[in-house]
Design an enzyme around this catalytic site. Structure first.
Site, PDB file in Angstrom:
ATOM      1  N   GLY A  11       4.089   7.859 -10.303  1.00 26.86           N
ATOM      2  CA  GLY A  11       3.419   6.650 -10.769  1.00 26.86           C
ATOM      3  C   GLY A  11       2.275   6.892 -11.743  1.00 26.86           C
ATOM      4  O   GLY A  11       2.067   6.098 -12.676  1.00 26.86           O
ATOM      5  N   ASN A  12       1.552   8.013 -11.555  1.00 26.90           N
ATOM      6  CA  ASN A  12       0.392   8.256 -12.431  1.00 26.90           C
ATOM      7  C   ASN A  12       0.797   8.603 -13.864  1.00 26.90           C
ATOM      8  O   ASN A  12      -0.038   8.606 -14.757  1.00 26.90           O
ATOM      9  CB  ASN A  12      -0.519   9.351 -11.844  1.00 26.90           C
ATOM     10  CG  ASN A  12       0.188  10.686 -11.733  1.00 26.90           C
ATOM     11  OD1 ASN A  12       1.389  10.739 -11.512  1.00 26.90           O
ATOM     12  ND2 ASN A  12      -0.549  11.754 -11.909  1.00 26.90           N
ATOM     13  N   LYS A 127      10.928   0.548   0.840  1.00 28.59           N
ATOM     14  CA  LYS A 127      10.417   1.026  -0.457  1.00 28.59           C
ATOM     15  C   LYS A 127       9.379   0.067  -1.027  1.00 28.59           C
ATOM     16  O   LYS A 127       9.699  -1.073  -1.384  1.00 28.59           O
ATOM     17  CB  LYS A 127      11.597   1.158  -1.423  1.00 28.59           C
ATOM     18  CG  LYS A 127      11.218   1.682  -2.779  1.00 28.59           C
ATOM     19  CD  LYS A 127      11.056   3.176  -2.746  1.00 28.59           C
ATOM     20  CE  LYS A 127      10.392   3.690  -3.992  1.00 28.59           C
ATOM     21  NZ  LYS A 127       9.822   5.015  -3.804  1.00 28.59           N
ATOM     22  N   LYS A 211      13.070   7.728  -6.366  1.00 24.23           N
ATOM     23  CA  LYS A 211      13.327   8.559  -7.551  1.00 24.23           C
ATOM     24  C   LYS A 211      13.315  10.055  -7.232  1.00 24.23           C
ATOM     25  O   LYS A 211      13.933  10.839  -7.946  1.00 24.23           O
ATOM     26  CB  LYS A 211      12.347   8.237  -8.682  1.00 24.23           C
ATOM     27  CG  LYS A 211      10.903   8.541  -8.370  1.00 24.23           C
ATOM     28  CD  LYS A 211      10.389   9.743  -9.103  1.00 24.23           C
ATOM     29  CE  LYS A 211       8.992  10.109  -8.748  1.00 24.23           C
ATOM     30  NZ  LYS A 211       8.267   9.545  -7.652  1.00 24.23           N
ATOM     31  N   LYS A 273       9.185  13.477  -1.310  1.00 23.34           N
ATOM     32  CA  LYS A 273       9.088  14.585  -2.295  1.00 23.34           C
ATOM     33  C   LYS A 273       9.443  15.905  -1.619  1.00 23.34           C
ATOM     34  O   LYS A 273      10.217  16.701  -2.143  1.00 23.34           O
ATOM     35  CB  LYS A 273       7.678  14.661  -2.888  1.00 23.34           C
ATOM     36  CG  LYS A 273       7.329  13.429  -3.683  1.00 23.34           C
ATOM     37  CD  LYS A 273       5.959  13.530  -4.302  1.00 23.34           C
ATOM     38  CE  LYS A 273       5.447  12.155  -4.640  1.00 23.34           C
ATOM     39  NZ  LYS A 273       6.395  11.255  -5.297  1.00 23.34           N
TER      40      LYS A 273
END
Ligand SMILES: Nc1ncnc2c1ncn2[C@@H]1O[C@H](COP(=O)(O)OP(=O)(O)O)[C@@H](O)[C@H]1O
Ligand SMILES: NC(=O)OP(=O)(O)O
Length: 311
Positions: A11-12, A127, A211, A273
């Site tokens: 996101g960053n 999500k 993702k 992740k």
């Protein structure tokens, strides 16, 4: 050629709105182009949680307003998010490459990812998408719009949607062909547009694939050497945010599993992740996954920082 690397952008790397995104992608392009300049083959994936939420809410609001625009189905909103993010990213990467004297074609592939229509995720939305709200605002949205809202890692309330696991990438042959011919490809944006197979048809379903898992899937398909997950932290920690926090340089799949069982990685943020990294590292001898920050990507691949996950 050094390595084939799938880079998953967090996101960053993109920000929260079009103006912020257009500025941020200029920085995002730099570490990506560093990797390309070093001779690596780079494939880029990215998230879309804030963006697909924004698009969906805007389309829904407009369709219910005096403007009376047509209703926009959720998978189409996902496709829009891929297009709009890909457009900014491909231009920023193209420009950064040209600035460094590299005339390499860059393109975004609108990518569909096949999921199982019976995936249990459809019964349990997890999500987070869109903006953050207070508890009061969240309750109002649940009542007025029928959204399901959940607290997101101490940061406020967000709408949640189902997040099925990726099974296959519909456009994989196109992506492979482009990569083999030296193109820089942006693919499985937002985890890919989730679709189910019905005969010869691919039918969009209202969901958002994680993702990190979709990036892992395309990394396996492309036989990548590395999966690099870029986020806001330089390393993965155990006891994250606590006094005895410890940043990790290397993790075996076995150690990672033990830390998962001990609850060190927050669901919906670090957990997917680590799980995606474990899956990739276990999938074939020699495959490695790295979790680090956007700024440290090039140093990370040189083994100087980040958390490396190996079999
Ligand atoms: N064990 C942990 N180690 C490091 N970061 C963690 C851990 N648990 C949770 N986090 C948080 O997870 C964040 C990454 O998740 P998120 O912001 O959802 O990812 P994305 O970059 O894909 O948008 C980190 O920036 C950090 O704040
Ligand atoms: N699709 C997805 O995982 O998006 P975020 O990374 O923005 O949550």
């Amino acid at each position: 050629m050094k390595n084939k690397i799938v880079v998953a952008l967090g996101g960053n790397a993109l920000g929260k709105n079009p103006k912020e995104q257009l500025e941020l992608v200029k920085n995002t392009a730099k570490p990506i182009v560093d990797l390309i300049e070093d001779g690596n083959e780079v494939i880029i994936a990215h998230g879309n949680g804030p963006q697909v939420g924004m698009i969906n809410l805007a389309m829904e609001t407009a369709s219910k307003s005096e403007a009376n625009t047509p209703e926009m189905p959720f998978p189409e909103c996902g496709a829009m998010s891929q297009g709009y993010i890909g457009y900014h990213l491909q231009n920023a990467i193209r420009e950064e490459l040209l600035n460094r004297g590299m005339n390499i074609p860059v393109a975004t592939v609108v990518t569909q990812v096949v999921v199982d229509k019976d995936d249990p995720a459809f019964e349990n939305p997890t999500k987070p998408i869109g903006s953050f709200y207070t508890e009061e605002e969240a309750k109002k949205l649940e009542e007025e719009k029928g959204y399901k809202m959940k607290e997101d890692a101490g940061r406020g309330y967000r709408r949640v949607v189902p997040s099925p696991m990726p099974i296959d990438v519909a456009e994989k042959e196109t992506v492979k062909t482009l990569v083999e011919n030296g193109h820089v490809v942006i693919t499985v944006g937002g985890g890919g547009i989730p679709v189910v197979k019905e005969g010869n048809s691919l039918i969009g379903v209202p969901a958002v694939i994680d993702k990190d898992f979709a990036s892992e899937k395309i990394a396996e398909i492309l036989d990548a050497d590395y999966l690099i997950i870029l986020t806001a932290v330089e390393k993965v920690a155990i006891n994250f945010g606590k006094e005895n926090e410890k940043w990790l340089e290397k993790l075996t799949v076995e150690e990672a599993q033990k830390y998962i069982e001990e609850g060190h990685f927050a669901p919906g943020s670090m957990l997917p992740k680590v799980q995606a990294a474990m899956k990739f590292a276990s999938s074939k001898e020699g495959r490695k996954a790295l979790i680090t920050s956007l700024e440290k990507a090039a140093e990370g691949i040189q083994g100087k920082t980040g958390t490396l996950i190996v079999k």
